[in-house]
Design a protein around this motif. Structure first.
Motif, mmCIF file in Angstrom:
data_model
loop_
_atom_site.group_PDB
_atom_site.id
_atom_site.type_symbol
_atom_site.label_atom_id
_atom_site.label_comp_id
_atom_site.label_asym_id
_atom_site.label_seq_id
_atom_site.Cartn_x
_atom_site.Cartn_y
_atom_site.Cartn_z
ATOM 1 N N HIS A 52 76.150 115.412 -33.809
ATOM 2 C CA HIS A 52 77.373 115.605 -33.043
ATOM 3 C C HIS A 52 78.020 114.297 -32.634
ATOM 4 N N LEU A 53 77.374 113.176 -32.903
ATOM 5 C CA LEU A 53 77.865 111.881 -32.430
ATOM 6 C C LEU A 53 78.801 111.237 -33.444
ATOM 7 N N ASP A 54 79.883 110.680 -32.949
ATOM 8 C CA ASP A 54 80.795 109.871 -33.758
ATOM 9 C C ASP A 54 80.431 108.412 -33.508
ATOM 10 N N MET A 55 79.541 107.881 -34.336
ATOM 11 C CA MET A 55 79.028 106.533 -34.098
ATOM 12 C C MET A 55 80.128 105.481 -34.226
ATOM 13 N N ALA A 56 81.148 105.743 -35.036
ATOM 14 C CA ALA A 56 82.261 104.798 -35.136
ATOM 15 C C ALA A 56 83.000 104.704 -33.803
ATOM 16 N N ARG A 89 87.277 104.733 -39.816
ATOM 17 C CA ARG A 89 87.510 105.270 -38.473
ATOM 18 C C ARG A 89 87.339 104.192 -37.424
ATOM 19 N N LEU A 90 86.328 103.342 -37.582
ATOM 20 C CA LEU A 90 86.089 102.271 -36.621
ATOM 21 C C LEU A 90 87.300 101.348 -36.542
ATOM 22 N N ASP A 106 81.920 104.590 -45.884
ATOM 23 C CA ASP A 106 83.245 103.973 -45.866
ATOM 24 C C ASP A 106 84.192 104.684 -44.906
ATOM 25 N N GLU A 107 84.071 106.003 -44.809
ATOM 26 C CA GLU A 107 84.956 106.741 -43.912
ATOM 27 C C GLU A 107 84.694 106.380 -42.455
#
Length: 381
Positions: A4-8, A221-222, A216-217
């Motif tokens: 569930h985490l968005d690490m970016a 995002r980052l 890459d995505e």
């Protein structure tokens, strides 16, 4: 567990973390995760006994042996080829199984709580091992509910954010669910869909975090998140997501001084984030600082040393509580600051992460799912 985490998104915020103040430095000033945030997002106690118990590594290792009633230098066995105790941490899955094998109710509950806390509030970078210091607060089951678990989890997260800012550091740990939910609460630009829920439920459970691709995505995002954060203004922030009085029932959120989890102690200063209490931001006074600190860029060692007497500050609630009405006044506008604050802040920080020539400014996205969220709210009427 971490899907569930968005690490970016988390990485973009880590880049703005300042370990000297334990705040995020944004283009419009400082903002941070405060104790009333922990209360509303996780619904765990932020007041109670300071989690200041410590023990040597030898004692912690011995305690682990007593818990599983085996030599922790031996292999876990079964499908696991690793040792029970390795690199100062305990094997998580093996401990959970061992708790059931022992057939001793108290030991089974202790092992379960150990694994639960180590996989939610005090997550290790390895993801499959547990910090033995957690067990210090589980050995006496009569005291379990006396501790300020929320303050301990916040101290631990502050430390992990500080470690993650080092150039040589890899990965991020701690209660990342708290960090991501906090971002959603304060920054509408990044919010996913949200479900209606009971006012007493942990707000972290209301966010529907989508699974996002890595590789890459994630890097794209980052870069996008960096630009969005560089372009943010104070008016883009929901400064009081729980209402203007969201802190009233959580007086501990106005405490000033170090918070602790075992040997980890980190400074906590709500005066730097007055807008999160609905008050005009002033130039904050100097923080209570550690006696000594060592934070090399390599990230190989990270030491913050406080004098022992600071532990007494937590118990002196009245003297250490920030008086909001004395320090400032309620905001007429949510993002209100004193006139000289911006110059003071810019002289001590930098408002941007990306270089102006790194790319054209990106258009801001719409507040995603806002319409669907408003529709869901109709069912609560």
């Amino acid at each position: 567990m971490m899907q569930h985490l968005d690490m970016a998104l988390l990485s973009a915020f880590v880049e703005r973390w300042q370990p000297d103040t334990n705040t995020f430095h944004m283009p419009f000033g400082e903002i941070s995760i405060l104790l009333h945030d922990v209360h509303h997002i996780l619904r765990i106690p932020v007041d109670g006994e300071l989690m200041g118990d410590e023990a040597s590594q030898d004692t912690l290792k011995s305690d682990m042996g007593g818990l599983v009633r085996l030599s922790v230098d031996a292999q876990v066995g079964g499908k696991w080829k690793s040792k029970w105790y390795d690199n100062g941490a305990m094997h998580a899955e093996g401990l959970l199984v061992r708790g059931g094998v022992l057939k001793i109710k108290e030991m089974e509950v202790q092992c379960y709580l150990f694994v639960l806390l180590g996989s939610t509030l005090f997550v290790d970078k390895s993801r499959d091992r547990l910090r033995p210091a957690i067990n210090l607060f589980l050995k006496d089951h009569r005291r379990f509910t006396d501790y300020a678990w929320g303050a301990g989890a916040l101290a631990y997260l502050y430390r992990q954010l500080g470690v993650a800012t080092r150039a040589g550091s890899k990965g991020l740990c701690g209660c990342l669910t708290l960090l991501q939910a906090w971002i959603y609460e304060y920054f509408p630009l990044f919010r996913p869909s949200q479900l209606p829920q009971s006012p007493d439920a942990p707000r972290a459970s209301s966010w529907i975090s989508p699974r996002l691709p890595g590789g890459d995505e994630a890097r794209q995002r980052l870069a996008r998140y960096r630009q969005l954060l560089d372009e943010l203004s104070a008016d883009d922030v929901t400064w009081t997501p729980y209402g203007r009085d969201g802190h009233i029932d959580i007086p501990r959120s106005l405490y000033t001084g170090p918070i602790r989890f075992s040997d980890i102690a980190e400074g906590y200063d709500p005066a730097r984030c007055l807008r999160q209490f609905g008050y005009r931001q002033i130039i904050p006074r100097a923080m209570t600082v550690p006696h000594d600190q060592y934070r090399p860029a390599s990230g190989s060692s990270y030491i913050v040393f406080w004098d022992p007497w600071v532990n007494q500050l937590w118990d002196n609630v009245a003297a250490r509580r920030l008086d909001l009405d004395f320090a400032s006044r309620p905001c007429e506008q949510p993002s209100e600051i004193v006139e000289e604050y911006v110059d003071w802040f810019l002289a001590r920080s930098h408002p941007r992460i990306t270089h102006p020539t790194d790319g054209e400014p990106q258009p801001r996205p719409l507040l995603v799912h806002q319409v669907s969220y408003d529709f869901l709210l109709l069912f609560q009427i």
